[in-house]
Structure formats: structure tokens, C-alpha cells
Scaffold this motif. Structure first.
Motif, PDB file in Angstrom:
ATOM      1  N   ARG A   1       0.702  -1.176  -0.063  1.00  0.00           N
ATOM      2  CA  ARG A   1       0.032   0.217  -0.064  1.00  0.00           C
ATOM      3  C   ARG A   1       0.721   1.405   0.014  1.00  0.00           C
ATOM      4  NH1 ARG A   1      -2.207   3.356   3.669  1.00  0.00           N
ATOM      5  NH2 ARG A   1      -1.319   2.353   5.477  1.00  0.00           N
ATOM      6  N   LYS A   2       2.001   1.307   0.687  1.00  0.00           N
ATOM      7  CA  LYS A   2       2.806   2.457   0.878  1.00  0.00           C
ATOM      8  C   LYS A   2       3.305   2.901  -0.303  1.00  0.00           C
ATOM      9  CE  LYS A   2       6.689   4.502   2.909  1.00  0.00           C
ATOM     10  NZ  LYS A   2       7.871   4.244   4.156  1.00  0.00           N
TER      11      LYS A   2
ATOM     12  N   MET B   1       0.441   4.129  -2.865  1.00  0.00           N
ATOM     13  CA  MET B   1       0.033   5.431  -2.488  1.00  0.00           C
ATOM     14  C   MET B   1       0.911   6.557  -2.807  1.00  0.00           C
ATOM     15  SD  MET B   1      -3.049   5.179  -1.528  1.00  0.00           S
ATOM     16  CE  MET B   1      -4.230   3.849  -0.791  1.00  0.00           C
ATOM     17  N   GLN B   2       2.051   6.318  -3.327  1.00  0.00           N
ATOM     18  CA  GLN B   2       3.072   7.118  -3.770  1.00  0.00           C
ATOM     19  C   GLN B   2       2.408   7.593  -5.176  1.00  0.00           C
ATOM     20  OE1 GLN B   2       7.054   5.854  -3.475  1.00  0.00           O
ATOM     21  NE2 GLN B   2       7.192   6.066  -1.353  1.00  0.00           N
TER      22      GLN B   2
END
Lengths: 305, 285
Positions: B71-72, B75-76
Motif C-alpha cells: 500500500r505505501k 499510495m505514492q
């Protein structure tokens, strides 16, 4: 990585203004207390002259240090009390408020992991809140010493001798710092617990946080006739292994009929090594780690829809 | 064409309820896809799966990443507006910019400030002091200053008045969208966005009822307004839906050629809303 944590912690400070307001309120109460005492004492002219004369000329450095340290310790305990209440409320709110106002969807739409977010809240509770409280304590001490000096001078005393010459600032502050962080680490399983409650509860985090801490000891007492849980939870605060064993025989100098000089040092009563090597300290850190992991897990896997 | 999103046999269950039921689709780069469905159809659940906010079964890949596990990283490159209410009420406009600037590698602060200057939103104001429309403007200004490959909008204009809604979509098209970017929108107000969509997907009871480009839609679905004898004949071709309007019959045909239908009456391209209603009725039959 570090930049992320700084941004996340700054975010906590924006949201939770009480982290600054609480020390400010306590500092004001202490200062107001000092001012009231000084004004009240100012009414007793004759006795006052005698006390100032005595403090300046008869009492030794040790006695003056002891009295100033007493004042310092008293005000620091007030901060510790406020800090405890503040940390409980902060941790209970940290992962609950964002779900309640749905801002969690905004936070999670940014490239930050759930682990980073939850850890930043843990760091705020056990690193930042004590640091802000420490700053509050230092400022309170300085302000109150200045107020008292001005007052002593106005009454004809020599503040340089009575206060600034004797005040063991560094010793007191270092000791305060050690105690603050020792307590933060020692009580960290509670921070972990309250963060976990904050992550999962649908309502009433305060109630959900304390109910198990009250009910489980009751159930254990009724069914097992033992009190291990109560002892571990409610007894933990008093068992913090940071204080050195005081040898009462060495405490008092029988010949000079006064407390030994070195015993006035607060640092001499602390034993950080004993604290850091105590299995109970590490057990607490492990419990905190497990609960924080559980909080991360809940934030990550819970589906709000 | 490169696929930005690939879903294959994606499902999400809540107990016995199948919120998303074995769906498969692709979203290609540079498209604007409208995801349309009634309440509880599984739209939001599907979006949450795409955004890595919920775990799901099946194969799901967004920008080549596993949304839930990465996810991290995802999300960029993705932006997401869930609902107007998700910006925290206590935050100041300047703090929101500070935070996103510190966290997001693809955020250009000057761009967001430029966009905010065109609105009445003041940098020193707190979100709780702003009107609902202004909060959306703030959120959109932040989002549009992020160089993202995919923008996901879940009911972005819910509760906003018509002026704001028009402006919102105009900004989105004029200032944001280009062929490098992809937008995925869900909304109830289909008629407001149908002109800007390139693709459309209908979802109901967790299943995809229709997945088409808007161009194909105009070729596949044709509406005929007819009456009397012609109506009888047209009915013989098996319309998927029929309605009465001004004493005439409006029939919707799927996969029947235009030439075939032209003799029966006035030919129209059906609106997305009509098509949606027809498809839902068909599915419930």
C-alpha cells in the motif's frame, strides 16, 4: 524514513494541543502557588527576617540545597501526575479519533504504512510527551527561582547566596530526566494497551480501556482466589526499579547531626543500571511491543465499511 | 495499451454477504472510468480493495503492485478522495500542505498553493471553519498537486451544490487529466459525469453488469422512440427495456444494428442513467 516520523509526530502535536497545554497549566499552578506563599509569608515581618537571616547565615549549603531540592521534587511530581493522565487520554484518543471523524481515510490515502503511523503515536507518548513535560519542569523551576530571588532581595536577603549559589540545578534536572524516561518505559505496557484499545473500540475508549483492568482482577479474585493480575497491573507503578537502595545509616551524619552532603543529590538515589537490567523492565517492553503490534494489525486489517 | 489495473476473480466476503463477487476487469492508462451502481452494490468495497485498504481474494494488481501488501508504495502513485468529510477537522490548511509535502514524494506544494489562491480557502483557516465545498476544494487542490498515475474518486461531490459540482469536474478535466493519467470515479449523479467518461462499468450485487467504452456503448445500445404498428414490429426484435413517454414507446435495444431500427422511428443514444436502470431491471429478472 526519519523524515516521515518527524512529520507524523508533528502531526500528533498539531492535533493534541493538550500535550502543551497540560504542562502550561501545571506550570501556572506551581507559579501561582509560589506567589501566594510568598505574599502570605510577607505578612509575618519579624519571623521572616529571622528565617532569611537564618537561611543566609546559619544554614549551610547542604540545608539550602535540601530545601530547594524539596521544592523541585514537589513541583516535578505534580508534572508527573499530569503527565500520567495526559498520556492515558492521548493514547486512548490516538487511534480512535481518526476513525470517529473518518480522517483515517485521508491518512491512509497517503504513502505511510500503518506501522509507521502507530509507532509514531507510541513515540509521541513515551518520548515526546515526557520531553515536553521536562521542558515545562525546567521552565517552572527557573521562573519560580527568579520570582523567589526577587522576593528575597526585596526583603533584604542575598539571593545570590541563598538561592543561586546553592541550587543544584543540573543534579535535579538530570535526575528528573532519568525518572521521567524510566517511568515512560516502565509504564509503556499501559501505553501499548491504551493504543490497542484506541485502535479497536467502537465507542467509549476510556471505559473500554479501564473496564478489563478492573474486571479481570475481580474475576481472578473470585474464581482463582489469587491476585496476580491486580498485582501486575495496579501494583506496577510502585515497583519501578529505578531508585537506589537507601542505606539509612549512611543517610545521616551522626557526628554533625545532619544529612550527609552527598545524600542531598537526587542522582545519588537513582540507579539506572538496576532499572535497565531488571527483567521486569524488559518484560514490560515486550508486552508493550506485542500490544502495539496488535494495534497495527487492527488498523491495517479492520474494514470500516 | 498498458493495463493499469488488472483484476481477475476478485471477491470480498463479509460473512455470508458477497460484497464483491468474482469480478474480472482491466483498466487501461489514460482512461476516465465511471463505476456506477446502486447503494450497497459493492462499489466502495471494490475501490477499497484497489486502494489496498481492505484484503480480498483473487488476483488484483494495481500499477503492477499488490495493493494490500504494498500500500505505501502504491499510495505514492495513487490519489484518493473518499468523501468530502475525510479531512481532519482540526487541521489548518497550511498544516495539511506541510504534512503532505513531508510525506509525499510526488507533491508540488507551489502547485497546491496556486490552486488554492483561486479559491476562498485561506492558508491559516482550520478545516472545521470551512464550508463543505471549500473542504472539497482544499482536498482537490492537494490531490491535483500530486503527480499520480491513478486518481480514485468515491462520490467526490456528495452533498455539494450544483455550482461546486460543475466546477469540480471542470477543474479535474482542464487542470489535471492528460493521457498519462487515469481516473476512476464512482457517483450517483451519473448524468453529470457521463460526458467526461471514456469508459463505464455497472456493478450490482457485487457483480459487473456492463464493462464497456463509451464509444462502444453508442454502437451497442440504441434507443428507439416509436408508436403504433412500428412499435409492434420493433417489439419483435426483443428490446431489453421499454417505457412509455408522451404516448410513445421508448425501447432500448442491445446489439441490434442501427439500419435495422431506423425505419421504426426516432433513433437516440440512450443516456447512461436509462441504460443503467434497464440493466439493473434485467439483472433482477
Amino acid at each position: 524514513m526519519i523524515g516521515h516520523y518527524i512529520a507524523l509526530i508533528r502531526r500528533e502535536l498539531w492535533e493534541h494541543r493538550s500535550i502543551f497545554v497540560t504542562p502550561l497549566v501545571i506550570a501556572s499552578i506551581v507559579t501561582l502557588g509560589t506567589l501566594t506563599t510568598l505574599m502570605f509569608a510577607g505578612e509575618f515581618h519579624q519571623q521572616l527576617d529571622l528565617v532569611i537571616f537564618g537561611a543566609q547565615n546559619v544554614a549551610g549549603d547542604t540545608e539550602r540545597r535540601a530545601i530547594l531540592t524539596g521544592f523541585f521534587v514537589g513541583s516535578s511530581w505534580l508534572f508527573l501526575l499530569g503527565l500520567g493522565v495526559l498520556t492515558i487520554f492521548y493514547a486512548l484518543d490516538a487511534l480512535y479519533a481518526e476513525r470517529k471523524d473518518k480522517s483515517i481515510l485521508f491518512w491512509r490515502s497517503l504513502p505511510v504504512t500503518d506501522a509507521e503511523t502507530v509507532v509514531s503515536k507510541l513515540l509521541t507518548a513515551i518520548l515526546v510527551i515526557p520531553a515536553v513535560a521536562f521542558a515545562g519542569i525546567v521552565v517552572t523551576h527557573i521562573v519560580n527561582l527568579i520570582v523567589t530571588s526577587l522576593w528575597v532581595s526585596s526583603k533584604g536577603g542575598d539571593a545570590g547566596v541563598m538561592i543561586w549559589g546553592s541550587v543544584p540545578l543540573i543534579d535535579n534536572w538530570l535526575a528528573t530526566l532519568v525518572v521521567l524516561y524510566a517511568i515512560a518505559i516502565w509504564m509503556s505496557p499501559f501505553v501499548g494497551w491504551f493504543l490497542f484499545v484506541s485502535a479497536f473500540t467502537k465507542r467509549a475508549p476510556l471505559l473500554m480501556g479501564f473496564l478489563p483492568l478492573v474486571l479481570i482482577p475481580m474475576i481472578e479474585g473470585i474464581f482463582l482466589r489469587s491476585g496476580h493480575f491486580a498485582e501486575a497491573v495496579w501494583g506496577r507503578g510502585a515497583k519501578i526499579p529505578v531508585f537506589a537502595d537507601i542505606d539509612l545509616e549512611r543517610f545521616f551524619d551522626e557526628d554533625r547531626l545532619q544529612v550527609r552532603d552527598e545524600m542531598v543529590s537526587l542522582l545519588s538515589h537513582l540507579d539506572p543500571v538496576k532499572f535497565l537490567t531488571s527483567p521486569d523492565t524488559w518484560l514490560g517492553i515486550i508486552v508493550c511491543g506485542l500490544l502495539v503490534t496488535a494495534a497495527i494489525y487492527v488498523r491495517r486489517y479492520r474494514d470500516e465499511s | 495499451m498498458t493495463s493499469l489495473v488488472t483484476a481477475s476473480g476478485v471477491s470480498k466476503h463479509f460473512g455470508a454477504v458477497r460484497a464483491v463477487d468474482n469480478v474480472s476487469f482491466d483498466i487501461e492508462k489514460g482512461r476516465i472510468l465511471g463505476l456506477i451502481g446502486p447503494n450497497g452494490a459493492g462499489k466502495t468495497t471494490l475501490l477499497k480493495a484497489l486502494l489496498g485498504l481492505t484484503e480480498c481474494d483473487g488476483d488484483l494488481s494495481v500499477l503492477g503492485l499488490d495493493p494490500f501488501r504494498q500500500r505505501k508504495k502504491l499510495m505514492q502513485q495513487i490519489c484518493f478522495i473518499a468523501d468530502v468529510a475525510v479531512l481532519p477537522r482540526w487541521i489548518k490548511v497550511s498544516q495539511a500542505l506541510d504534512f503532505v509535502e513531508a510525506i509525499h514524494p510526488n507533491f508540488t506544494r507551489s502547485r497546491a498553493e496556486e490552486l488554492l489562491k483561486q479559491t476562498k480557502v485561506q492558508p491559516g483557516a482550520k478545516v472545521k471553519e470551512l464550508s463543505k465545498g471549500m473542504v472539497t476544494q482544499l482536498h482537490l487542490s492537494i490531490i491535483m498537486a500530486i503527480d499520480a498515475k491513478l486518481l480514485v474518486l468515491d462520490e467526490p461531490t456528495l452533498g455539494l451544490d450544483i455550482l461546486f459540482r460543475k466546477e469540480f469536474y471542470a477543474n479535474l478535466l482542464n487542470d489535471y487529466f492528460d493521457e498519462e493519467r487515469t481516473i476512476l470515479i464512482t457517483t450517483h449523479q451519473v448524468e453529470e459525469i457521463e460526458n467526461l467518461l471514456t469508459d463505464i462499468m455497472f456493478i450490482n450485487d457485487g457483480k459487473i453488469l456492463l464493462d464497456s467504452t463509451m464509444d462502444e456503448l453508442g454502437e451497442t445500445y440504441i434507443e428507439v422512440m416509436t408508436s403504433g404498428e412500428n412499435a409492434q414490429k420493433a417489439r419483435g426484435l426483443g428490446p431489453v427495456a421499454e417505457a412509455e413517454m408522451f404516448g410513445k414507446s421508448v425501447m432500448l435495444f442491445e446489439g441490434v444494428s442501427r439500419e435495422h431500427l431506423e425505419g421504426f422511428g426516432e433513433i437516440r443514444i440512450p443516456s447512461v442513467a436509462d441504460l443503467f436502470v434497464a440493466k439493473i431491471k434485467e439483472a433482477r429478472r
